[in-house]
Design a protein around this motif. Structure first.
Motif, mmCIF file in Angstrom:
data_model
loop_
_atom_site.group_PDB
_atom_site.id
_atom_site.type_symbol
_atom_site.label_atom_id
_atom_site.label_comp_id
_atom_site.label_asym_id
_atom_site.label_seq_id
_atom_site.Cartn_x
_atom_site.Cartn_y
_atom_site.Cartn_z
ATOM 1 N N VAL A 79 0.838 -1.207 0.000
ATOM 2 C CA VAL A 79 0.000 0.000 0.000
ATOM 3 C C VAL A 79 0.869 1.250 0.000
ATOM 4 N N MET A 80 1.910 1.245 0.837
ATOM 5 C CA MET A 80 2.800 2.395 0.886
ATOM 6 C C MET A 80 3.528 2.592 -0.444
ATOM 7 N N LYS A 81 3.840 1.485 -1.117
ATOM 8 C CA LYS A 81 4.519 1.569 -2.402
ATOM 9 C C LYS A 81 3.619 2.242 -3.447
ATOM 10 N N VAL A 82 2.330 1.846 -3.453
ATOM 11 C CA VAL A 82 1.389 2.432 -4.399
ATOM 12 C C VAL A 82 1.237 3.930 -4.141
ATOM 13 N N LEU A 83 1.129 4.295 -2.861
ATOM 14 C CA LEU A 83 1.000 5.708 -2.522
ATOM 15 C C LEU A 83 2.245 6.499 -2.926
ATOM 16 N N ILE A 135 4.280 5.777 -5.398
ATOM 17 C CA ILE A 135 4.317 5.911 -6.862
ATOM 18 C C ILE A 135 3.387 7.027 -7.320
ATOM 19 N N TYR A 136 2.181 7.086 -6.736
ATOM 20 C CA TYR A 136 1.260 8.155 -7.118
ATOM 21 C C TYR A 136 1.806 9.520 -6.737
ATOM 22 N N SER A 137 2.529 9.577 -5.618
ATOM 23 C CA SER A 137 3.101 10.866 -5.217
ATOM 24 C C SER A 137 4.174 11.317 -6.210
ATOM 25 N N MET A 138 4.846 10.345 -6.883
ATOM 26 C CA MET A 138 5.846 10.694 -7.899
ATOM 27 C C MET A 138 5.202 11.441 -9.059
ATOM 28 N N VAL A 161 6.294 11.118 -18.711
ATOM 29 C CA VAL A 161 7.679 10.653 -18.556
ATOM 30 C C VAL A 161 7.840 9.858 -17.263
ATOM 31 N N THR A 162 7.198 10.329 -16.190
ATOM 32 C CA THR A 162 7.264 9.616 -14.907
ATOM 33 C C THR A 162 6.635 8.226 -15.023
ATOM 34 N N PHE A 163 5.481 8.152 -15.727
ATOM 35 C CA PHE A 163 4.798 6.866 -15.914
ATOM 36 C C PHE A 163 5.678 5.879 -16.673
ATOM 37 N N ILE A 164 6.292 6.340 -17.757
ATOM 38 C CA ILE A 164 7.162 5.469 -18.555
ATOM 39 C C ILE A 164 8.354 4.994 -17.730
ATOM 40 N N TYR A 165 8.917 5.886 -16.947
ATOM 41 C CA TYR A 165 10.073 5.544 -16.119
ATOM 42 C C TYR A 165 9.703 4.472 -15.078
ATOM 43 N N VAL A 166 8.539 4.632 -14.449
ATOM 44 C CA VAL A 166 8.098 3.665 -13.431
ATOM 45 C C VAL A 166 7.833 2.302 -14.056
ATOM 46 N N ARG A 167 7.221 2.275 -15.237
ATOM 47 C CA ARG A 167 6.939 0.999 -15.904
ATOM 48 C C ARG A 167 8.217 0.280 -16.282
ATOM 49 N N ARG A 168 9.201 1.014 -16.794
ATOM 50 C CA ARG A 168 10.484 0.392 -17.187
ATOM 51 C C ARG A 168 11.238 -0.166 -15.978
ATOM 52 N N LYS A 169 11.082 0.491 -14.837
ATOM 53 C CA LYS A 169 11.707 0.009 -13.617
ATOM 54 C C LYS A 169 10.915 -1.121 -12.947
ATOM 55 N N ARG A 170 9.736 -1.421 -13.509
ATOM 56 C CA ARG A 170 8.848 -2.471 -12.975
ATOM 57 C C ARG A 170 8.485 -2.223 -11.504
ATOM 58 N N TRP A 171 8.226 -0.975 -11.172
ATOM 59 C CA TRP A 171 7.790 -0.643 -9.819
ATOM 60 C C TRP A 171 6.299 -0.862 -9.647
#
Length: 300
Positions: A240-244, A246-249, A290-300
């Motif tokens: 849950v903290m991880k999802v929060l 990521i959204y804050s990013m 750009v943030t979304f693409i970066y997070v997907r490539r990092k598999r977060w």
């Protein structure tokens, strides 16, 4: 309940006393010359299992697993009840504070034709085996309950505070039962002093070892299950903290830009530009993409 003569033959007699009063204890003391301290041990609800011999009287104090006295899980009396057995020359006397399943079952079995020549030592052994059987059945009940909880946690993916309470209850049960059985070793060993076949005594010892091993195994399993349950709870909290995070990013740089353009200065870049508002929104959208693409490539 008054003193009851359950069985009698030319070899022995079996006397049973349920919920004895002080008058009953005085009668047993006078009639059979049993030490009063031993008799008083049978009415102490928290007395530990033991064996004691005074003169010609052999005293076995056993504890049978039961649901009847269970109100909490703090002491051994919450999961078990006492059964006192006095062995005299040709007499066996059983004393218990409440209804005892082992005594109740043996009352019916002793009337069978194959038991017409039964002796006091054999009656005591049969009662001891039934006491061990009560713990064996309890271990099976705990195992079934634990399996159900495990299925709910791992298969049905339920994770609530009630589960940890149930697991803690099982741990307390298995721990208290294991304690009773370990202490019972003293009176189990003393059956070798009776005139019984070695094979019969071996059966009792083997059953005792089996139930001890069962409860020790259950205790370890419940402890591991509690640890796994807590680890899963932590993992879900981390998720849950991880999802929060990521959204804050996504919103942090956008909020930063909005905060800058929310300042009250007259001279600011693009403030009076015709397309300044749309350029700023486009920059925000581009940063989010750009943030979304970066997070997907990092598999977060």
């Amino acid at each position: 309940m008054p003193i009851e003569l359950i069985y009698q033959n030319h070899h022995c007699e079996w006397v049973d006393v349920e919920a004895p009063t002080q008058e009953d204890l005085d009668f047993l003391h006078q009639r059979y010359e049993i030490n009063m301290l031993l008799l008083e041990d049978t009415i102490d609800p928290n007395h530990l299992p033991k064996f004691e011999q005074v003169s010609t009287v052999k005293f076995f104090l056993m504890r049978e697993n039961t649901e009847l006295e269970r109100a909490s899980l703090n002491t051994i009396s919450d999961i078990s009840t006492k059964l006192g057995i006095f062995l005299l020359k040709n007499t066996i006397i059983t004393v218990h504070r409440m209804k005892n399943r082992s005594v109740y079952e043996l009352k019916k079995e002793i009337l069978l034709p194959e038991n017409k020549e039964i002796k006091v030592e054999k009656i005591a052994l049969d009662l001891a085996l039934k006491v061990m059987k009560s713990f064996d059945e309890e271990s099976q009940n705990i195992l079934e309950t634990m399996d159900n909880i495990e299925n709910e946690i791992f298969l049905k993916n339920t994770n609530n505070a009630n589960q940890i309470r149930r697991l803690y209850q099982l741990k307390r049960k298995s721990g208290l039962n294991a304690r009773i059985l370990n202490i019972s070793t003293d009176w189990i060993i003393q059956f070798k002093t009776l005139t019984l076949d070695d094979s019969e005594i071996t059966d009792l010892r083997d059953k005792h070892k089996d139930v001890i091993a069962d409860f020790e195994h259950l205790n370890a399993q419940v402890t591991n299950l509690i640890s796994m349950f807590l680890a899963m709870s932590d993992q879900k909290s981390n998720q849950v903290m991880k999802v929060l995070a990521i959204y804050s990013m996504y919103f942090f740089p956008i909020t930063f830009i909005a905060g800058i353009y929310g300042m009250n200065f007259d001279v600011m870049p693009e403030l009076h530009h015709k397309w300044g508002y749309f350029i700023t929104l486009g920059a925000m959208g581009l940063i989010a993409l750009v943030t979304f693409i970066y997070v997907r490539r990092k598999r977060w």
